[in-house]
Motif scaffolding. Structure first.
Motif, PDB file in Angstrom:
ATOM      1  N   ARG A 192       0.884  -1.343   0.225  1.00  0.00           N
ATOM      2  CA  ARG A 192       0.153   0.562   0.158  1.00  0.00           C
ATOM      3  C   ARG A 192       0.603   1.087  -0.166  1.00  0.00           C
ATOM      4  NH1 ARG A 192      -3.797  -1.039  -1.863  1.00  0.00           N
ATOM      5  NH2 ARG A 192      -5.192   0.381  -1.312  1.00  0.00           N
ATOM      6  N   ASN A 193       1.802   0.937  -0.081  1.00  0.00           N
ATOM      7  CA  ASN A 193       2.965   2.057   0.121  1.00  0.00           C
ATOM      8  C   ASN A 193       3.465   3.130   1.601  1.00  0.00           C
ATOM      9  OD1 ASN A 193       4.107   1.578  -2.782  1.00  0.00           O
ATOM     10  ND2 ASN A 193       2.591   2.385  -3.155  1.00  0.00           N
ATOM     11  N   GLY A 194       2.358   2.579   2.125  1.00  0.00           N
ATOM     12  CA  GLY A 194       2.765   3.027   3.558  1.00  0.00           C
ATOM     13  C   GLY A 194       1.216   4.092   2.949  1.00  0.00           C
ATOM     14  N   GLY A 195       0.514   4.104   2.586  1.00  0.00           N
ATOM     15  CA  GLY A 195      -0.765   5.416   1.961  1.00  0.00           C
ATOM     16  C   GLY A 195      -2.571   4.700   2.347  1.00  0.00           C
ATOM     17  N   ASP A 196      -2.049   3.996   2.880  1.00  0.00           N
ATOM     18  CA  ASP A 196      -3.930   3.610   3.148  1.00  0.00           C
ATOM     19  C   ASP A 196      -4.144   3.466   4.255  1.00  0.00           C
ATOM     20  OD1 ASP A 196      -5.846   1.360   3.390  1.00  0.00           O
ATOM     21  OD2 ASP A 196      -5.021  -0.264   1.976  1.00  0.00           O
ATOM     22  N   ARG A 197      -5.640   4.168   4.548  1.00  0.00           N
ATOM     23  CA  ARG A 197      -6.844   4.631   5.450  1.00  0.00           C
ATOM     24  C   ARG A 197      -6.616   3.397   6.495  1.00  0.00           C
ATOM     25  NH1 ARG A 197     -10.749   4.994   7.727  1.00  0.00           N
ATOM     26  NH2 ARG A 197     -11.959   4.078   5.445  1.00  0.00           N
ATOM     27  N   TYR A 198      -6.483   2.228   5.777  1.00  0.00           N
ATOM     28  CA  TYR A 198      -6.910   1.147   6.292  1.00  0.00           C
ATOM     29  C   TYR A 198      -5.945  -0.163   6.988  1.00  0.00           C
ATOM     30  CZ  TYR A 198     -10.516   2.272   3.092  1.00  0.00           C
ATOM     31  OH  TYR A 198     -11.985   3.120   2.703  1.00  0.00           O
ATOM     32  N   ILE A 199      -4.699   0.881   6.889  1.00  0.00           N
ATOM     33  CA  ILE A 199      -3.474  -0.473   7.568  1.00  0.00           C
ATOM     34  C   ILE A 199      -4.037  -0.741   9.167  1.00  0.00           C
ATOM     35  CG2 ILE A 199      -0.769  -0.524   8.063  1.00  0.00           C
ATOM     36  CD1 ILE A 199      -0.723   1.126   5.432  1.00  0.00           C
ATOM     37  N   PRO A 200      -4.290   0.790   9.400  1.00  0.00           N
ATOM     38  CA  PRO A 200      -4.821   0.001  10.784  1.00  0.00           C
ATOM     39  C   PRO A 200      -5.666  -1.173  11.360  1.00  0.00           C
ATOM     40  CG  PRO A 200      -4.561   2.706  10.539  1.00  0.00           C
ATOM     41  CD  PRO A 200      -4.478   2.095   9.574  1.00  0.00           C
ATOM     42  N   PHE A 201      -6.616  -0.859  10.661  1.00  0.00           N
ATOM     43  CA  PHE A 201      -7.678  -2.041  11.021  1.00  0.00           C
ATOM     44  C   PHE A 201      -7.122  -3.290  10.917  1.00  0.00           C
ATOM     45  CE2 PHE A 201      -9.958   2.522  10.716  1.00  0.00           C
ATOM     46  CZ  PHE A 201     -10.167   2.309  11.454  1.00  0.00           C
ATOM     47  N   ILE A 202      -6.298  -2.830   9.124  1.00  0.00           N
ATOM     48  CA  ILE A 202      -6.563  -4.804   9.227  1.00  0.00           C
ATOM     49  C   ILE A 202      -4.663  -5.230   8.957  1.00  0.00           C
ATOM     50  CG2 ILE A 202      -5.983  -5.095   6.609  1.00  0.00           C
ATOM     51  CD1 ILE A 202      -7.820  -3.406   5.274  1.00  0.00           C
ATOM     52  N   ALA A 203      -4.015  -5.198   9.291  1.00  0.00           N
ATOM     53  CA  ALA A 203      -2.512  -5.151   9.640  1.00  0.00           C
ATOM     54  C   ALA A 203      -2.877  -6.013  10.916  1.00  0.00           C
ATOM     55  CB  ALA A 203      -1.086  -4.188  10.145  1.00  0.00           C
ATOM     56  N   PRO A 204      -3.286  -5.073  12.495  1.00  0.00           N
ATOM     57  CA  PRO A 204      -3.671  -5.879  13.505  1.00  0.00           C
ATOM     58  C   PRO A 204      -4.337  -7.716  13.510  1.00  0.00           C
ATOM     59  CG  PRO A 204      -4.353  -3.608  14.192  1.00  0.00           C
ATOM     60  CD  PRO A 204      -3.995  -4.309  12.235  1.00  0.00           C
ATOM     61  N   GLN A 205      -4.910  -7.049  12.324  1.00  0.00           N
ATOM     62  CA  GLN A 205      -5.814  -8.629  11.780  1.00  0.00           C
ATOM     63  C   GLN A 205      -4.715  -9.735  11.413  1.00  0.00           C
ATOM     64  OE1 GLN A 205      -9.236  -9.123  12.900  1.00  0.00           O
ATOM     65  NE2 GLN A 205      -8.375  -7.208  13.528  1.00  0.00           N
ATOM     66  N   TYR A 206      -3.989  -9.279  10.571  1.00  0.00           N
ATOM     67  CA  TYR A 206      -2.446 -10.005  10.087  1.00  0.00           C
ATOM     68  C   TYR A 206      -2.117 -10.502  10.903  1.00  0.00           C
ATOM     69  CZ  TYR A 206      -2.772  -9.511   4.831  1.00  0.00           C
ATOM     70  OH  TYR A 206      -2.881  -9.483   3.467  1.00  0.00           O
ATOM     71  N   GLU A 207      -1.771  -9.758  12.461  1.00  0.00           N
ATOM     72  CA  GLU A 207      -0.860  -9.882  13.456  1.00  0.00           C
ATOM     73  C   GLU A 207      -1.286 -11.010  13.900  1.00  0.00           C
ATOM     74  OE1 GLU A 207      -0.126  -6.357  14.564  1.00  0.00           O
ATOM     75  OE2 GLU A 207       1.480  -6.401  12.903  1.00  0.00           O
ATOM     76  N   LYS A 208      -2.593 -11.122  13.922  1.00  0.00           N
ATOM     77  CA  LYS A 208      -3.981 -12.348  15.118  1.00  0.00           C
ATOM     78  C   LYS A 208      -3.466 -13.490  14.258  1.00  0.00           C
ATOM     79  CE  LYS A 208      -6.018  -8.174  17.841  1.00  0.00           C
ATOM     80  NZ  LYS A 208      -6.737  -8.087  17.948  1.00  0.00           N
ATOM     81  N   SER A 209      -3.099 -13.972  13.266  1.00  0.00           N
ATOM     82  CA  SER A 209      -3.307 -15.003  11.592  1.00  0.00           C
ATOM     83  C   SER A 209      -5.101 -14.904  11.838  1.00  0.00           C
ATOM     84  CB  SER A 209      -3.193 -15.970  12.844  1.00  0.00           C
ATOM     85  OG  SER A 209      -1.584 -15.928  12.991  1.00  0.00           O
ATOM     86  N   ARG A 210      -5.700 -13.969  11.411  1.00  0.00           N
ATOM     87  CA  ARG A 210      -6.878 -13.519  11.435  1.00  0.00           C
ATOM     88  C   ARG A 210      -7.208 -13.550   9.250  1.00  0.00           C
ATOM     89  NH1 ARG A 210     -10.113 -10.275  15.928  1.00  0.00           N
ATOM     90  NH2 ARG A 210      -9.885 -11.326  17.004  1.00  0.00           N
ATOM     91  N   ILE A 211      -6.135 -13.648   8.768  1.00  0.00           N
ATOM     92  CA  ILE A 211      -6.235 -13.026   8.028  1.00  0.00           C
ATOM     93  C   ILE A 211      -5.596 -14.526   6.520  1.00  0.00           C
ATOM     94  CG2 ILE A 211      -5.990 -11.361   5.571  1.00  0.00           C
ATOM     95  CD1 ILE A 211      -6.973  -8.933   7.372  1.00  0.00           C
ATOM     96  N   HIS A 212      -5.947 -14.605   5.774  1.00  0.00           N
ATOM     97  CA  HIS A 212      -5.179 -15.669   4.442  1.00  0.00           C
ATOM     98  C   HIS A 212      -5.716 -15.497   3.623  1.00  0.00           C
ATOM     99  CE1 HIS A 212      -3.487 -18.958   3.569  1.00  0.00           C
ATOM    100  NE2 HIS A 212      -4.548 -19.751   2.458  1.00  0.00           N
ATOM    101  N   GLY A 213      -4.932 -14.594   3.161  1.00  0.00           N
ATOM    102  CA  GLY A 213      -4.571 -14.232   1.724  1.00  0.00           C
ATOM    103  C   GLY A 213      -4.906 -15.663   0.924  1.00  0.00           C
ATOM    104  N   VAL A 214      -6.036 -15.323  -0.480  1.00  0.00           N
ATOM    105  CA  VAL A 214      -5.308 -16.527  -1.676  1.00  0.00           C
ATOM    106  C   VAL A 214      -5.082 -15.783  -2.933  1.00  0.00           C
ATOM    107  CG1 VAL A 214      -7.239 -19.039  -2.431  1.00  0.00           C
ATOM    108  CG2 VAL A 214      -6.885 -17.522   0.087  1.00  0.00           C
TER     109      VAL A 214
END
Length: 466
Positions: A262-284
């Motif tokens: 996202r080149n650091g410019g995504d407003r949604y990063i604070p909502f999405i990154a923590p879900q990755y860190e909690k292993s709640r998101i799996h990309g396909v």
């Protein structure tokens, strides 16, 4: 909205079973018809906006989310040429809430003094000839027939739909969408991002919680999917302890990969990154080939990896489909042409220093003859070329920033009136937020300067756009 609704009801009562003759009709009470109305409202032409829902700017009004375009100290991405005030007067935040943007768009429509016929669906459009004069006849489901010389289609991206090419799933998805409209408080097996957010908001307004299922399959990799993830973290949403999102179309395995993408410019990063860190998101990665309802009330989605061409099957409890909207203009205009063709309408756009760019698109009939019907904004597809968007502050081709000034310039050009120029939103300082009373007073004062409809109702004039 209360005044717009009152005016709408009065027009319906007056013209039910009758013919309403006007010069310009705009379909879809969103930002594009508001921008068009601000131009038309300065003329003596009789005009009207038709909207199938009970809201102006319903796309923003019915959901709780924050828009992904900024209101900064030096830049606004939501200025309407010839409009009243700015979005900054309605919010102190960098990213306005969807309801604030809806209010701002409603304010522009109100200020234009062009009426809106709410809760009215157009069922047919046809050409009619009387003597030497041609006009369009629009049939509505409210018993009001509208005759107009020019039709502007500002329906945006279209209606809720799916771009997944699986006919069985498409049918089931729409069945669940209609079920959602009748039961807006329920979480269903198949939902659009719009439906999910509307359900969350509806329950929040009733002080009710929303229980998400354990396994969610999210389809699509645009802003709609990111808004859906943000919405699932609303204060009234309960997530199971082992909650998991299978994100189809997303290639990123970790929070770091997502942030880098996202080149650091995504407003949604604070909502999405923590879900990755909690292993709640799996990309396909890949595209959906098939969606199946299983006997155990679960869902199976088959995905084709576009790189390896391998098929991957994933299962979940529900699907949130963020693949987009369906444009139904072709079916609306089926009586005028068997295959809808459009040509670009070119013109200058001073705000972006474009000497010539696509402002709108004009429909042609089956013989290639031009019709007095124009698609404006996202209803016309992507109007800005990639080379044009590359140097702009907002690179989203369907954004308000990139479209309302095009629509305003096009309508000015069509009607042969001076352009209502606005400087791309750049400003020296950010206006302060204002009270509702002050905003309403300013709107009414602005509206009072506009031409008014004749007391005997709108009648077609000889002088009208070609």
């Amino acid at each position: 909205m209360s005044e717009i609704r009152t005016e709408s009801d009065a027009l319906k009562n007056k013209y039910k079973g009758k013919v309403l003759k006007i010069d310009v009709l705009c379909l879809g009470a969103g930002p594009q018809c508001a921008a068009a109305s601000l131009v038309i409202g300065r003329t003596k032409l009789k005009s009207l906006v038709v909207e199938k829902t009970d809201f102006v700017a319903k796309t923003f009004a019915e959901k709780d989310f924050y828009i992904n375009s900024t209101e900064s100290d030096s830049l606004s991405m939501h200025q309407f040429p010839g409009g009243v005030g700015g979005l900054a007067q309605l919010t102190s935040q960098s990213y306005a809430h969807s309801s604030q943007l809806a209010t701002y768009i409603q304010a522009q429509q109100f200020a234009s003094k062009v009426p809106v016929l709410l809760r009215t669906e157009v069922t047919a459009v046809r050409q009619v000839k009387q003597g030497h004069r041609n006009f369009l006849e629009i049939i509505t489901d409210q018993g009001v027939v509208i005759q107009t010389k020019t039709l502007l289609i500002g329906t945006g991206l279209g209606e809720v739909g799916t771009k997944v090419r699986d006919s069985v799933y498409e049918s089931e998805f729409m069945s669940f969408h209609y079920l959602h409209q009748n039961s807006p408080d329920q979480i269903l097996k198949y939902m659009s991002t719009d439906g999910l957010l509307a359900t969350i908001k509806s329950n929040h307004e009733k002080n009710m919680g929303v229980q998400m299922p354990r396994d969610v399959i999210l389809i699509g990799n645009g802003d709609g999917s990111r808004i859906a993830i943000e919405g699932m973290q609303a204060t009234n949403v309960q997530l199971p302890k082992d909650f998991h999102i299978t994100w189809v179309g997303n290639n990123y395995k970790t929070a770091a990969e997502y942030i880098e993408s996202r080149n650091g410019g995504d407003r949604y990063i604070p909502f999405i990154a923590p879900q990755y860190e909690k292993s709640r998101i799996h990309g396909v990665p890949g595209h959906v080939q098939k969606v199946e309802s299983l006997a155990n009330n679960r869902v199976r989605v088959t995905v084709k990896d576009s790189v390896t061409n391998s098929l991957i099957e994933v299962e979940g409890d529900m699907v949130v489909d963020s693949t987009g909207y369906t444009n139904r203009n072709d079916s609306l205009l089926r009586d005028l042409s068997s295959s809808q063709q459009m040509i670009d309408v070119m013109g200058p756009l001073k705000e972006f220093s474009f000497e010539s760019t696509t402002l709108a698109r004009q429909f042609l009939d089956a013989r290639g003859k031009s019709l007095p019907i124009y698609a404006i904004g996202p209803a016309a597809g992507s109007l800005g070329k990639e080379t044009e968007l590359a140097n702009l502050k907002n690179k989203n081709p369907v954004s308000i920033f990139n479209n309302v000034s095009r629509t305003s310039q096009f309508v000015s050009q069509l009607l042969g009136v001076p352009s209502l120029v606005v400087s791309t939103g750049i400003r020296i300082f950010r206006p302060q937020t204002e009270s509702a009373d002050k905003i309403i007073r300013d709107l009414k004062a602005f509206r009072g300067q506009r031409p008014v409809w004749p007391k005997n109702g709108p009648q077609s004039e000889d002088k009208a756009p070609k």
